[in-house]
Structures are given as structure tokens and as C-alpha cells.
Write an enzyme that holds these catalytic residues in place. Structure first.
Site, mmCIF file in Angstrom:
data_model
loop_
_atom_site.group_PDB
_atom_site.id
_atom_site.type_symbol
_atom_site.label_atom_id
_atom_site.label_comp_id
_atom_site.label_asym_id
_atom_site.label_seq_id
_atom_site.Cartn_x
_atom_site.Cartn_y
_atom_site.Cartn_z
ATOM 1 N N HIS A 192 10.763 -37.637 -79.651
ATOM 2 C CA HIS A 192 11.322 -38.825 -80.281
ATOM 3 C C HIS A 192 12.807 -39.009 -79.975
ATOM 4 C CE1 HIS A 192 7.882 -38.881 -83.499
ATOM 5 N NE2 HIS A 192 7.475 -39.160 -82.272
ATOM 6 N N HIS A 213 -0.466 -37.419 -75.670
ATOM 7 C CA HIS A 213 -1.715 -38.108 -76.002
ATOM 8 C C HIS A 213 -2.888 -37.585 -75.168
ATOM 9 C CE1 HIS A 213 -0.517 -41.824 -78.495
ATOM 10 N NE2 HIS A 213 0.459 -40.935 -78.572
ATOM 11 N N ARG A 266 5.053 -39.187 -74.022
ATOM 12 C CA ARG A 266 3.974 -39.684 -74.887
ATOM 13 C C ARG A 266 2.629 -39.575 -74.179
ATOM 14 N NH1 ARG A 266 2.517 -45.345 -77.000
ATOM 15 N NH2 ARG A 266 1.606 -44.880 -79.031
ATOM 16 N N ASN A 290 -3.686 -45.322 -78.193
ATOM 17 C CA ASN A 290 -3.289 -45.265 -76.789
ATOM 18 C C ASN A 290 -2.979 -46.638 -76.190
ATOM 19 O OD1 ASN A 290 -3.565 -42.473 -76.612
ATOM 20 N ND2 ASN A 290 -5.759 -42.624 -76.203
#
Length: 312
Positions: A187, A62, A58, A90
Site C-alpha cells: 500500500h 491476487h 497487486r 480482480n
């Protein structure tokens, strides 16, 4: 002759910056232990907490999808000077202490040599392998960015339509196959708070047994979290694609990948072939790691990943 000479000198001037490229083994001479130092830090943390794979995946996503893979996400906000880290999407990114520890050890071994952007890329790659995912090489040589602003953050959310998600990935040079690979792969080891998938709980098409179990979990106070992959939540594999085909996708965007005609064929292919998924996931991760990178003389090599070298 003068024009040729002038062109030669212009080329020499541009070569270190404009023509610099990422390459495999970038630190082979300047910091030979760079990759092993990062790998050891990640392995030590993984032994205590297997969820770091999801956290680092992640973090890299990001970071790369805002201003490119330049570690701008790592900059701490200061009074009167917010950063990417301080904005909504975030707020729940974690794992920064892993990058800090790797940076501390790298600065002791090779001062001002290894960028924070490369540490994020290497740490994420290593965590994927530890979680049973593919082992792959990544090119290095990234430099750290000089800007971190919440105004730059515009990340896709959990209910984004497939078409809009395709456009968001295309804007970063990624195709539809890359998108399905990275969303599903990321995921496969992720989790989500109940408040973020209420739309799926109200979807009558969702698998009834899973729906009932999730509803029961989400009755607990303090907005609990559930795994996005209900079969193998700590393994980077293709299981989540099979779950999606059985209407067991927890997040709306995950389930829609299995329904939209532009992506459902890719989902089916991955569900049936883990070797194919592993190959494509490694390729997509390397591709994502190249998004708008800074190289050569651009940016800087931060001494502390949380602060620009000029202290601003």
C-alpha cells in the site's frame, strides 16, 4: 536387494516432479537472458508510468493468494467459461500488457521455456527496485497452472479485521510479521477509490486535515482515487507506517494495523527503521512467491499467458 532396487527406480521416477524445487538462477542455461529481458520490459514501462509498481504488486498478491503463484489470474475469460480475472476483486487488477510483452520477447528468445508465473514474480521484483524499494534475488522454476475459476477467489477486502487478515495470511503459510510487511509495503505505492474507504471518512479519530482533503477530493464525480500513502506515494518505503501511527491511514485495514495489539508493535518498528522494513519486505516477497508453486512436470509453460496451451 529387490526392494532397494525398486525404491531406487521409484525415487528416479518421482525426482523430476515431486522433488523439484525453485532455485536461484533456474534459467541460467536454458534462457540466460530471461531475467534481463523481463527487467528491460519493466524499466521501459516504468519510465512512462511509475504506478506500475503498485499494479504488479497487486497482481502477484491476487495471483498467489488464490491457487498459489501459478499465473491462474492471467487467463482471459471466454464465453461460458469465466476465469479468476472476471471476478469482482480482480476487476481492477491491471498491468497484464507488461507480462504479455515480456512473454512475447521471451518466446522469441527461448520458446516454451520461461513460465508466466515466473514472469509475474520477476516483473514485480524489478518494479519494486525501480520504485526505490529493496533489490533482491528471487528463486525461479515455477510452472503455470491449469485451472482458473472465479469460484476459487476469496481475497481479503479493505475492511477486513486484523484477526481475520492474520488467519487469511496464515492459511498461505505467512505469519503476522509477513502480513504487516506486505500490506504496508504494497500500500506504500497504492491507491484506492473513494467508495472503498467511506468508513474511514466517518471515523472521528482520523487526522482532521487529511480527512478534510480527502472529503474534498471525493466530492468529484466518477469515484476518484487517492493515494494510500500521502507522503511518498511512488516510493516503496516505510513512510506509510508513520502515517498510520498519526491516524493518517486511508484504508481501514491499514489503520487497524497500528491499533491492534498484535500488529501495532511491528508498525512502530517499521515506522522508525526503514532499513528493517526493506529487509523484511524483501524476505516476505520471496516467501509469498513460494506459495503453493507448481514445479517439475506439474502444470505447463504457457505459450500465451492469457490462454491455456490446450486452448480451453
Amino acid at each position: 536387494m529387490r526392494s532397494i532396487t525398486a525404491l531406487f527406480f521409484l525415487f528416479c521416477f518421482l525426482a523430476p516432479s515431486a522433488l523439484a524445487q525453485l532455485r536461484f538462477g533456474f534459467y541460467g542455461r536454458s534462457c540466460p537472458r530471461a531475467e534481463s529481458i523481463v527487467a528491460n520490459v519493466v524499466a521501459n514501462r516504468f519510465r512512462r508510468d511509475r504506478s506500475i509498481t503498485a499494479a504488479l504488486l497487486r497482481m502477484q498478491f491476487h495471483d498467489c493468494f488464490v491457487r498459489g503463484c501459478d499465473a491462474s489470474l492471467l487467463i482471459d475469460p471466454r464465453p461460458g467459461r469465466p476465469s479468476e480475472k472476471s471476478t469482482g476483486p480482480n476487476a481492477s487488477v491491471r498491468g497484464y500488457e507488461i507480462i504479455d510483452e515480456a512473454k512475447r520477447q521471451l518466446e522469441a528468445a527461448c520458446p516454451r521455456t520461461v513460465s508466466c508465473a515466473d514472469i509475474v514474480t520477476l516483473a514485480t521484483r524489478d518494479s519494486v527496485a525501480l520504485a526505490g524499494g529493496p533489490r533482491f534475488s528471487v528463486p525461479t522454476g515455477r510452472r503455470d497452472g491449469l485451472r482458473s475459476s472465479p469460484n476459487d477467489v476469496n481475497l481479503p477486502g479493505p475492511t477486513i479485521p486484523v484477526g481475520a487478515s492474520i488467519q487469511a495470511f496464515a492459511a498461505q503459510g505467512m505469519n503476522t510479521n509477513d502480513m504487516v510487511t506486505l500490506i504496508g509495503g504494497g500500500h506504500s505505492v497504492g491507491s484506492i477509490h473513494c467508495s472503498l474507504f467511506q468508513d474511514r471518512l466517518n471515523d472521528p479519530a482520523m487526522d482532521r486535515a487529511l480527512n478534510a482533503r480527502l472529503r474534498n477530493t471525493c466530492r468529484s464525480p466518477n469515484d476518484p482515487s487517492v493515494f494510500l500513502d500521502q507522503r511518498t506515494p511512488f516510493i516503496v518505503d516505510n513512510a506509510i507506517y508513520g502515517e498510520i501511527r498519526r491516524q493518517r491511514g486511508v484504508m481501514r485495514i491499514d489503520q487497524n494495523l497500528g491499533l491492534d495489539r498484535s500488529t501495532r508493535g511491528i508498525v512502530s518498528s517499521f515506522a522508525q527503521n526503514n532499513a528493517l522494513f526493506r529487509k523484511r519486505f524483501a524476505e516476505a516477497m520471496v516467501k509469498m512467491g513460494r506459495i503453493r508453486v507448481l514445479t517439475g512436470r506439474s502444470g505447463e509453460i504457457r505459450r500465451n499467458c492469457r490462454v491455456f496451451n490446450n486452448g480451453r
